[in-house]
Design a protein around this motif. Structure first.
Motif, PDB file in Angstrom:
ATOM      1  N   ASN A 108       0.870  -1.328   0.026  1.00 29.26           N
ATOM      2  CA  ASN A 108      -0.036  -0.039   0.050  1.00 29.26           C
ATOM      3  C   ASN A 108       0.856   1.394  -0.012  1.00 29.26           C
ATOM      4  O   ASN A 108       1.780   1.414   0.714  1.00 29.26           O
ATOM      5  CB  ASN A 108      -0.931  -0.109   1.123  1.00 29.26           C
ATOM      6  N   ALA A 109       0.667   2.081  -0.920  1.00 26.17           N
ATOM      7  CA  ALA A 109       1.119   3.486  -0.948  1.00 26.17           C
ATOM      8  C   ALA A 109       0.424   4.737  -1.238  1.00 26.17           C
ATOM      9  O   ALA A 109      -0.809   4.062  -1.853  1.00 26.17           O
ATOM     10  CB  ALA A 109       2.293   3.572  -1.945  1.00 26.17           C
ATOM     11  N   ASP A 110       0.277   5.628  -0.658  1.00 25.32           N
ATOM     12  CA  ASP A 110      -0.529   6.694  -0.701  1.00 25.32           C
ATOM     13  C   ASP A 110      -0.557   7.395  -1.865  1.00 25.32           C
ATOM     14  O   ASP A 110       0.646   7.990  -2.230  1.00 25.32           O
ATOM     15  CB  ASP A 110      -0.730   7.742   0.510  1.00 25.32           C
ATOM     16  N   PRO A 111      -1.416   7.323  -2.733  1.00 23.07           N
ATOM     17  CA  PRO A 111      -1.056   8.157  -4.203  1.00 23.07           C
ATOM     18  C   PRO A 111      -1.244   9.463  -4.112  1.00 23.07           C
ATOM     19  O   PRO A 111      -0.647  10.286  -5.141  1.00 23.07           O
ATOM     20  CB  PRO A 111      -2.303   7.530  -5.138  1.00 23.07           C
ATOM     21  N   ILE A 112      -1.709  10.323  -2.988  1.00 20.54           N
ATOM     22  CA  ILE A 112      -1.743  11.583  -2.912  1.00 20.54           C
ATOM     23  C   ILE A 112      -2.187  12.396  -4.128  1.00 20.54           C
ATOM     24  O   ILE A 112      -1.625  12.915  -4.890  1.00 20.54           O
ATOM     25  CB  ILE A 112      -0.321  12.176  -2.212  1.00 20.54           C
ATOM     26  N   VAL A 113      -3.495  12.270  -4.417  1.00 14.94           N
ATOM     27  CA  VAL A 113      -4.295  12.840  -5.336  1.00 14.94           C
ATOM     28  C   VAL A 113      -5.120  14.164  -5.007  1.00 14.94           C
ATOM     29  O   VAL A 113      -5.672  13.952  -3.978  1.00 14.94           O
ATOM     30  CB  VAL A 113      -5.576  11.994  -6.015  1.00 14.94           C
ATOM     31  N   ARG A 114      -4.682  15.166  -5.644  1.00 14.81           N
ATOM     32  CA  ARG A 114      -5.196  16.536  -5.212  1.00 14.81           C
ATOM     33  C   ARG A 114      -5.786  17.241  -6.346  1.00 14.81           C
ATOM     34  O   ARG A 114      -5.118  17.309  -7.477  1.00 14.81           O
ATOM     35  CB  ARG A 114      -4.011  17.472  -4.525  1.00 14.81           C
ATOM     36  N   PRO A 115      -6.782  18.154  -5.997  1.00 18.05           N
ATOM     37  CA  PRO A 115      -7.045  19.063  -7.223  1.00 18.05           C
ATOM     38  C   PRO A 115      -5.808  19.963  -7.544  1.00 18.05           C
ATOM     39  O   PRO A 115      -5.133  20.277  -6.727  1.00 18.05           O
ATOM     40  CB  PRO A 115      -8.103  20.098  -6.349  1.00 18.05           C
ATOM     41  N   SER A 116      -5.896  20.277  -8.819  1.00 20.84           N
ATOM     42  CA  SER A 116      -4.722  21.031  -9.313  1.00 20.84           C
ATOM     43  C   SER A 116      -4.963  22.207 -10.211  1.00 20.84           C
ATOM     44  O   SER A 116      -5.970  22.177 -10.983  1.00 20.84           O
ATOM     45  CB  SER A 116      -3.737  19.958 -10.064  1.00 20.84           C
TER      46      SER A 116
END
Ligand code: ARG
Length: 576
Positions: A23-31
């Motif tokens: 498991n690894a956090d993809p860290i998706v953010r609005p951009s």
């Protein structure tokens, strides 16, 4: 889940596992560069000891974004920029629209939760300090219920203890009827101050008060009858304040200090049985580890004083027992000002030492700062007294009425009164809720009642304006629902994406017990709507289909504003 960022995030998480084998956090953010950006590649590449660009390419090959994103691009050292597919956005919007909560998902686990809030003291005025606790607590109750938790409201009023000796004796001096009148009219401060003045000046009165406390604690029936008058008149008055403010609290939610009186000996007994009750300077205390006083000595929680009396802390311990064992809750929120932080930390520590709270139980102090005047000191009235909450409410409504009369002189008198009430109360609540609760805020009439900026009137106006578009068009909002919505302009697209973020906004607000996050969301939504309305003609759209599509977008925006403001305890007028 309706927020495209969350949806893409969970898809990306699967690809991350495939590449990383863990498991690894993809860290998706609005951009700003695209709709969203995957930022988790760099940390992942680092942990794998690989080239980030290569990892990004492998991830993209494993990412199944078919039907979700129309464009996927690797940028810079290994960021992945995503552009959502319009069809996907519109499908999610239709799903959100037919869902019970406009796209907001239910809590993964529904919990039983006590929210302890408001908690004024009997025979003492509700002042502006009680505003925050009452308004923040009420918003949290609404949100927690909304996502499916079972919420028990508890109003832990201060209705027990030594001041009641002097208050009862003063009641007898004044005469029961006139005392009751004074209290029910809300002159609580006058009553309390008069009692206090006699107590300080007159030794015989002081002695009477002392004896009266003994009778009260001994359960003397006449004393209890007199005490009940004080409680009944004060709570009657609190209820009028709650009703005017439009908060959910009623008599059924009263769980005052007196309610736990019979449990206090049991608290002592159970702490003793557990072997954690110690004697210190004649008092019975518990020393929770890690708490020190100014001289770096262990700081005790005093359970029972040398004279046999119990403490505020003892009552709170009894409260925890009652909540965990009788009410079977696993989460307790204490919406109480930040000066009581240490008390709640010690309470938590003692309950864990005693084994009353286990790993799955949580007590959270939802602390808040103070309301300040323009001089940055505690808000005071002109005569230097604390500001009474009722007076504040009256003034808010008066000011709102003047603003409405100015803005919309055509409203009938009763309409104006009703709208003024919604705006005035909304403005006070929103000013409070929209600042980070931990911070102090400056109470500023002009700012909170402004029709521009991050204020309740601005958001309420956005709602009323949408209602008026429909009135002008002669179209029934309900009749339009369910039909197609199209994206033909970037402003429409931005609005759709924002509407889909309602779920995230509610989720983040609940996660941190921070209503200002939801406020920011509603403000952003209203701003996006304004941009849409300025750029995309609605009633004068080129085709009937486009007109209907835009009306539906407007309708959806109004639905979300209304629902979101409702979660804050704020009403949405249809005219303004
Ligand atoms: N009545 C208290 C006060 O005015 C607040 C009570 C807060 N709740 C609690 N469980 N201690 O400070």
């Amino acid at each position: 889940m309706s927020d495209p960022v969350s949806i893409v995030s969970s898809l990306a998480a699967t690809a991350f596992v495939a590449v990383a084998g863990k498991n690894a956090d993809p860290i998706v953010r609005p951009s700003d560069r695209a709709d969203a950006q995957i930022n988790g590649v760099l940390p992942l590449a680092k942990s794998l000891g690989r080239n980030p660009r290569e990892v990004a390419e492998e991830l993209v090959s494993k990412l199944n974004l078919e039907g979700t994103c129309s464009k996927v691009e690797i940028a810079g050292p290994g960021f992945i920029n995503l552009t959502f597919d319009d069809g996907f956005l519109l499908r999610e919007l239709q799903k959100a629209l037919t869902s019970e909560r406009l796209g907001v998902g239910a809590a993964e686990v529904s919990r039983r939760i006590v929210v302890d809030y408001s908690a004024p003291n009997v025979a003492k005025e509700m002042h502006v300090g009680h505003l925050r606790g009452t308004v923040i607590g009420d918003a949290l109750v609404r949100m927690l219920q909304f996502v499916g938790h079972t919420v028990i409201r508890e109003n832990h009023i201060g209705d027990w203890g030594t001041p009641f000796g002097m208050l009862i004796e003063h009641l007898l001096d004044v005469g029961e009827t006139s005392a009751a009148d004074e209290l029910s009219l809300g002159d609580l401060n006058g009553f309390y101050k008069a009692a206090r003045a006699k107590f300080d000046a007159d030794d015989t009165f002081k002695e009477r008060a002392r004896l009266r406390v003994v009778s009260l604690q001994g359960g003397d029936s006449e004393t209890l009858r007199l005490w009940r008058i004080l409680v009944a008149e004060s709570t009657r008055y609190f209820n009028t304040v709650y009703q005017r403010l439009g908060v959910l609290l009623t008599d059924d939610d009263l769980a005052g200090e007196s309610k736990y009186n019979d449990l206090l000996p049991k608290v002592v007994e159970r702490l003793r049985d557990k072997g954690i009750l110690e004697e210190s300077d004649g008092a019975e205390v518990v020393f929770p580890p890690g708490f020190l006083n100014r001289d770096n000595e262990p700081l005790p929680m005093i359970i029972r004083k040398g004279d046999g009396g119990y403490n505020y802390a003892t009552t709170d311990l009894a409260c925890v027992l009652d909540r965990i064992e009788r009410l079977q809750v696993s989460l307790m929120l204490y919406v109480v000002g930040s000066p009581q932080a240490q008390h709640f930390q010690m309470l938590d520590a003692v309950c864990r030492m005693a084994g009353w709270m286990g790993d799955t139980d949580e007590a959270v102090h939802v602390a808040f700062g103070s309301v300040l005047g323009s001089d940055r000191k505690m808000l005071k009235s002109r005569d230097g007294d604390t500001v009474k909450l009722v007076e504040l409410i009256d003034e808010a409504i008066d000011r709102a009425a003047a603003a409405v009369a100015n803005k919309n002189p055509e409203l009938s008198e009763s309409e104006r009164a009703n709208v003024a009430r919604m705006i005035g109360i909304g403005a006070i609540k929103y000013a409070d809720l929209s600042t980070d609760r931990i911070k102090d805020y400056i109470f500023d009439w002009d700012r909170m009642l402004a029709f521009e900026g991050n204020t309740a009137p601005y958001l309420q106006y956005a709602h009323a304006r949408i209602c008026s578009i429909f009135r002008r068009a002669g179209v029934d909002r309900g009749a339009l629902r369910g039909g197609d919505i199209a994206i033909t302009h970037p402003a429409e697209r931005a609005l759709v994406i924002r509407l889909l973020q309602f779920d995230t906004a509610v989720g983040e607000t609940i996660e941190r017990y921070s209503p200002h996050r939801l406020c920011t969301y509603i403000y952003d939504l209203a701003t996006d709507f304004t941009a849409f309305y300025e750029n995309c003609p609605v009633l004068k759209a080129e085709t009937d289909e486009l007109r209907e599509s835009r009306l539906r977008l407007a309708d959806t925006t109004a639905l979300v504003i209304n629902r979101a403001l409702g979660l804050l305890g704020i009403e949405s007028p249809e005219v303004m």
